[in-house]
Design a protein around this motif. Structure first.
Motif: not given
Length: 316
Positions: A105, A108, A162-167, A169-170
């Motif tokens: 994160g 990124t 959920a937080l990990s998947i967002v990170i 994908l970003a």
């Protein structure tokens, strides 16, 4: 300038010892992987200060990677990173995965703030496709044994995933955008690729961690009639009917499940090349090459985020 030179030399020395030890299957220096990433963090700290989120986020990302390397090395007697990736079902394994997610994160944000590139229409589909392909590869190579008496605790696991998947994908979107830009930040995009692989390897292991699982609820007790009781009694009398021995409830007796092995996606081979029973060249060279590419990617990422004036293209 002098501090950056010393930091780069320490990194090159520690990295060479780690890669050489993997190829020779020798424990040349403990905590060499941790020292290499710590030297990379020192290099970033020694560069001139630049205002903005990219520097702070980049430092947090490199510090998290160094912490991950330290945790892996501490769990493998000093000879883990970058040869072994996070694995296990204890608090240390969860800390390794968490530090990798934090590093992903932060890096990124650092690359996004420094590049300021806008994705084109095909970048999001390409980023999602890259994540799905790498996820499938990591899931295919995963070997894990979990207890049948437990199940994932979605209360704790859901928000984390959920937080990990967002990170993830970003990270993949920023990586795809920078790689396609063909500009000065292309090296940063190349450096993000192994970070993406690392965080996906850590992510597929999280649901199997014992700290994020709960006991499976007991099945409801069924009312047994006379025929069911007779069938269960017959199954329990395996020797009398020439059948395998069964448990008291008709279930086959199973041996306890073995402990899950340590996940090692870059495995060192057994035997020194100087020994008579040495391994072939490619099985020996493969882990050393992968570890070297990982360290080179970290160099590309650090020098892109923390360039040295008038010497930004050299790390030595």
């Amino acid at each position: 300038m002098r501090a950056e030179k010393w930091a780069s030399r320490v990194f090159l020395t520690a990295g060479a010892l780690q890669v050489g030890g993997l190829y020779l299957d020798l424990q040349l220096m403990p905590y060499a992987g941790t020292l290499a990433l710590t030297a990379l963090l020192a290099f970033a700290l020694a560069t001139p200060r630049v205002e903005g989120r990219s520097r702070r986020a980049g430092l947090i990302g490199l510090a998290s990677l160094a912490l991950t390397a330290g945790l892996v090395d501490a769990d493998t007697d000093g000879f883990g990173w970058p040869a072994e990736f996070p694995g296990g079902s204890d608090l240390n394994a969860l800390a390794e995965s968490g530090s990798l997610i934090l590093a992903a994160g932060a890096l990124t944000v650092a690359v996004l703030d420094r590049s300021r590139l806008r994705p084109r229409w095909w970048h999001p589909p390409a980023a999602i496709g890259a994540v799905l392909v790498l996820w499938a590869v990591c899931e295919h190579g995963r070997f894990s044994v979990v207890s049948r008496d437990t199940m994932p605790d979605l209360t704790a696991l859901g928000p984390l995933l959920a937080l990990s998947i967002v990170i993830v994908l970003a990270l993949s979107l920023v990586m795809t955008t920078t790689l396609a830009s063909r500009g000065p930040m292309t090296r940063a995009g190349a450096g993000l690729f192994p970070v993406l692989v690392l965080v996906l390897i850590a992510l597929v292991q999280i649901p199997d961690n014992d700290l994020l699982r709960k006991p499976r609820p007991a099945p409801p007790v069924a009312v047994l009639d006379r025929d069911s009781v007779l069938n269960l009694w017959q199954l329990s009398q395996g020797d009398a009917y020439g059948m395998p021995a069964r448990g008291s409830l008709g279930m086959a007796t199973l041996d306890p499940l073995p402990a899950p092995p340590k996940i090692a996606d870059i495995d060192a081979v057994t035997g020194s090349p100087f020994a008579e029973d040495r391994a072939d060249s490619w099985p020996r060279a493969k882990p050393a090459i992968l570890a070297a590419l990982l360290l080179l990617a970290m160099v590309a990422l650090a020098t892109s985020l923390f360039p040295v004036p008038d010497d930004s293209d050299r790390f030595a």
